[in-house]
Design an enzyme around this catalytic site. Structure first.
Site, PDB file in Angstrom:
ATOM      1  N   HIS A 188       0.888  -1.170  -0.146  1.00 26.71           N
ATOM      2  CA  HIS A 188       0.074  -0.102  -0.024  1.00 26.71           C
ATOM      3  C   HIS A 188       0.867   1.339   0.095  1.00 26.71           C
ATOM      4  O   HIS A 188       0.700   2.154  -0.742  1.00 26.71           O
ATOM      5  CB  HIS A 188      -0.863  -0.018   1.333  1.00 26.71           C
ATOM      6  CG  HIS A 188      -2.008  -0.689   1.004  1.00 26.71           C
ATOM      7  ND1 HIS A 188      -2.824  -1.259   2.114  1.00 26.71           N
ATOM      8  CD2 HIS A 188      -2.899  -1.141   0.105  1.00 26.71           C
ATOM      9  CE1 HIS A 188      -3.899  -1.844   1.512  1.00 26.71           C
ATOM     10  NE2 HIS A 188      -3.977  -1.582   0.261  1.00 26.71           N
ATOM     11  N   ARG A 327     -11.947  -6.830 -14.930  1.00 30.24           N
ATOM     12  CA  ARG A 327     -11.787  -8.101 -14.415  1.00 30.24           C
ATOM     13  C   ARG A 327     -13.069  -8.423 -13.710  1.00 30.24           C
ATOM     14  O   ARG A 327     -13.249  -7.847 -12.544  1.00 30.24           O
ATOM     15  CB  ARG A 327     -10.598  -8.207 -13.760  1.00 30.24           C
ATOM     16  CG  ARG A 327     -10.328  -9.543 -13.050  1.00 30.24           C
ATOM     17  CD  ARG A 327      -8.848  -9.301 -12.402  1.00 30.24           C
ATOM     18  NE  ARG A 327      -8.815  -8.563 -11.333  1.00 30.24           N
ATOM     19  CZ  ARG A 327      -7.510  -8.431 -10.668  1.00 30.24           C
ATOM     20  NH1 ARG A 327      -6.520  -8.733 -11.108  1.00 30.24           N
ATOM     21  NH2 ARG A 327      -7.715  -7.788  -9.574  1.00 30.24           N
ATOM     22  N   ARG A 451       4.579 -12.886  -3.453  1.00 33.49           N
ATOM     23  CA  ARG A 451       4.763 -11.418  -3.869  1.00 33.49           C
ATOM     24  C   ARG A 451       4.777 -10.456  -2.460  1.00 33.49           C
ATOM     25  O   ARG A 451       5.001  -9.396  -2.446  1.00 33.49           O
ATOM     26  CB  ARG A 451       3.997 -11.170  -4.948  1.00 33.49           C
ATOM     27  CG  ARG A 451       2.502 -10.955  -4.569  1.00 33.49           C
ATOM     28  CD  ARG A 451       1.814 -10.772  -5.939  1.00 33.49           C
ATOM     29  NE  ARG A 451       0.341 -10.674  -5.991  1.00 33.49           N
ATOM     30  CZ  ARG A 451      -0.230  -9.423  -5.950  1.00 33.49           C
ATOM     31  NH1 ARG A 451       0.493  -8.265  -6.435  1.00 33.49           N
ATOM     32  NH2 ARG A 451      -1.596  -9.379  -5.976  1.00 33.49           N
ATOM     33  N   CYS A 488      -1.163  -6.335 -17.781  1.00 29.08           N
ATOM     34  CA  CYS A 488      -1.856  -5.543 -16.617  1.00 29.08           C
ATOM     35  C   CYS A 488      -0.855  -5.474 -15.236  1.00 29.08           C
ATOM     36  O   CYS A 488      -1.659  -4.984 -14.371  1.00 29.08           O
ATOM     37  CB  CYS A 488      -3.215  -5.738 -16.329  1.00 29.08           C
ATOM     38  SG  CYS A 488      -3.634  -7.376 -15.909  1.00 29.08           S
TER      39      CYS A 488
END
Length: 563
Positions: A188, A327, A451, A488
């Protein structure tokens, strides 16, 4: 006197800066001398009151946030402070005899472990949870809360990690840069720093120990380089980098294309209708990823047909006749929904998420598809494309395509996020109209590296030859079936990586709006043949570092000014 030291981390927000250091106040930690709880009920109420105060403080900050995204982060963190599961955990620890600060610490740690296990969006919230813990602990001990100090001059912030609640309310006029020892490229904090235009570097190991007497710092948010006690020459070099970057970006406008006119659509990643309105004001060609799950998260019931139709209509209206790729709901085990709980799973990151959740809860998908069809009818000029997340088999691609087309949607596609989808891209693409590669998840699953784990950042580099090989296989499938392939993930916003992607056969790149100018300028410097040679060199490289070096060796020298 502080010695000059050059450190290296991960650049997550482009730009350069130099200035005095402002050290973020660290967390105070558990009170080692507190007594065990003698009255768990009273102590539990005390903790509830403090967590309520933390939630109110964060909500008040949200009212003064500098963007919609910042406000949303603050409000989500405020909601987490009063989460019933967290409070029940504190009560359990108090009944075991823990003191109040230890009860909060242990309950948070247990909760954080559960979120890490879930992965994805929920794992990203561990930093928010620790921020709540630290603020509550400080209040329980009647000590100052951790956070950004009052700044009386523009400064570079240094912290072990910076909570999103702090990043969300930073003043770009006073914060020249951000340097943290922890964090990751998709955290974030990294995302908000990029949105605010503040140069930032994370995973800069040793920066806290290198600071003595709060010296000046210099930072390059593109490369992740941080210089402690920089010389005048260092500062001049950074200023020159900024000047060269501005010169390289000058004139970057219009449709994306290589030097010889090969078109590559440059698109924006968005998460809300408000994001769509803001992104539509940029010089770009639409949105390549509308993360619709943000409409579903942090609520007790699913958004209805009318609410979804209104949201998608607003996004389509913002972009007019430009492409918008939505999506469908990417939730489930990694982004749990209270109204779509499929039960506990041993390994949620590999469980019923994305399209797998939609197959278990067809009602959620059918409502969403109908809302998208309604929105398209409301905006006749719109170019709406719809894609499903986490597709791995031909059967899944066919199932989604049939359902989406039955709803009246014309352009139907899939996300390629797993090696299975990449390797079998030809067969999957025979069922749909396009595919978009999510490089973040594709890297994660290819390299078996979470990740959200900062220590594994090198494995998640888009330059990893194994990941590039997966992208190549996907593009081969696109060429065989004559179906367009887009990207993307974060790789699409890297000017150098973008050249390789185009060389591999990618037709569109979607990224944070602020990265479009640099990618467009990089494309304009190179012809398609050069991009293809770059792709070959990167694929033949032994390591990620060698892949990047090989590409830069073939590139126009101006490219380095864009990185």
């Amino acid at each position: 006197m502080t010695e000059r030291v050059v450190l290296h981390g991960i650049g997550v927000s482009a730009g350069t800066a130099s200035g005095p250091v402002a050290v973020v106040t660290p967390a105070v930690g558990i009170d080692q001398y507190e007594p065990a709880s003698a009255d768990p009920e009273a102590d539990g109420q005390r903790v509830r009151d403090v967590l309520g105060e933390v939630a109110s403080s964060l909500s008040n900050r949200a009212e003064h946030a500098n963007s919609k995204a910042s406000k949303d982060v603050l409000l989500a963190t405020a909601n987490l402070a009063t989460d019933r599961g967290l409070i029940r955990g504190v009560d359990k620890e108090l009944k075991k005899g823990a003191g109040v600060t230890k009860a909060v610490h242990d309950a948070v740690e247990l909760y954080a472990g559960k979120l890490r296990k879930l992965g994805g969006y929920m794992a990203e919230r561990v930093t928010d949870l620790y921020d709540i813990r630290d603020r509550a602990t400080a209040r329980l001990r009647n000590l100052p809360e951790p956070g950004v100090p009052a700044l009386d001059e523009p400064s570079i912030l240094v912290a072990h990690d910076l909570a999103p609640a702090e990043t969300a309310t930073l003043d770009p006029e006073m914060v020249l840069g951000i340097v943290t020892e922890a964090g990751g490229a998709t955290s974030h904090t990294a995302i908000l720093a990029a949105q605010l235009g503040i140069p930032a570097a994370v995973q800069v190991k040793g920066v806290s120990n290198a600071i003595v007497d709060e010296p000046r710092l210099a930072i390059d948010g593109s490369t992740g380089q941080v210089i402690v006690a920089p010389t005048d020459e260092d500062v001049a070099d950074l200023d020159e980098r900024s000047r060269r970057r501005a010169a390289a970006l000058e004139g970057s406008a219009g449709a994306g294309q290589t030097r010889d006119g090969y078109g590559v659509k440059l698109l924006a990643n968005i998460g809300t209708a408000d994001d769509a309105v803001k992104a539509a004001g940029h010089d770009l060609e639409g949105s390549g990823l509308f993360r619709s799950e943000f409409l579903f998260l942090d609520r007790d019931s699913a958004p209805g047909l009318e609410e979804q139709t209104e949201t998608y209509t607003k996004a389509l209206q913002a972009f007019g006749d430009r492409r918008v790729v939505v999506r469908t709901l990417d939730a489930g085990a990694d982004k749990p929904l209270s109204f779509a709980d499929l039960g506990e799973e041993e390994n949620p990151a590999l469980g019923r998420r994305g399209l797998r959740l939609s197959q278990a809860r067809e009602d959620l998908l059918d409502t969403q598809l109908q809302a998208l069809a309604n929105a398209a009818a409301n905006v006749p000029e719109a170019e709406l494309w719809v894609m499903a997340p986490m597709v791995a088999t031909v059967e899944e691609a066919q199932w989604f395509a049939e359902r989406a087309r039955a709803a009246g949607l014309k352009q139907v596609g899939i996300m390629v996020e797993t090696p299975a989808a990449a390797i079998r891209a030809t067969h999957l693409l025979e069922q749909v109209d396009f595919a978009s590669i999510g490089t973040n998840d594709l890297s994660q699953y290819t390299m078996a590296a979470d990740r959200m784990e900062g220590e594994l950042a090198a494995l998640l580099s888009p330059w990893q030859p194994a990941v590039l090989a997966m992208i190549r296989e996907t593009c081969r499938g696109g060429k065989t079936t004559n179906k367009p392939i887009g990207v993307c993930g974060e790789a699409g916003g890297d000017p150098a990586a973008a050249l390789v992607l185009v060389g591999l056969g990618v037709k569109s790149l979607s990224m944070a709006p602020g990265k479009v100018n640099a990618v467009r300028a990089a494309l304009a410097l190179h012809d398609l043949e050069t991009c293809q040679k770059m792709a070959e060199e990167a694929l033949d490289a032994r390591t990620a570092a060698e892949a990047r070096e090989a590409v830069l060796a073939l590139a126009d020298p101006v490219l380095k000014d864009l990185l």
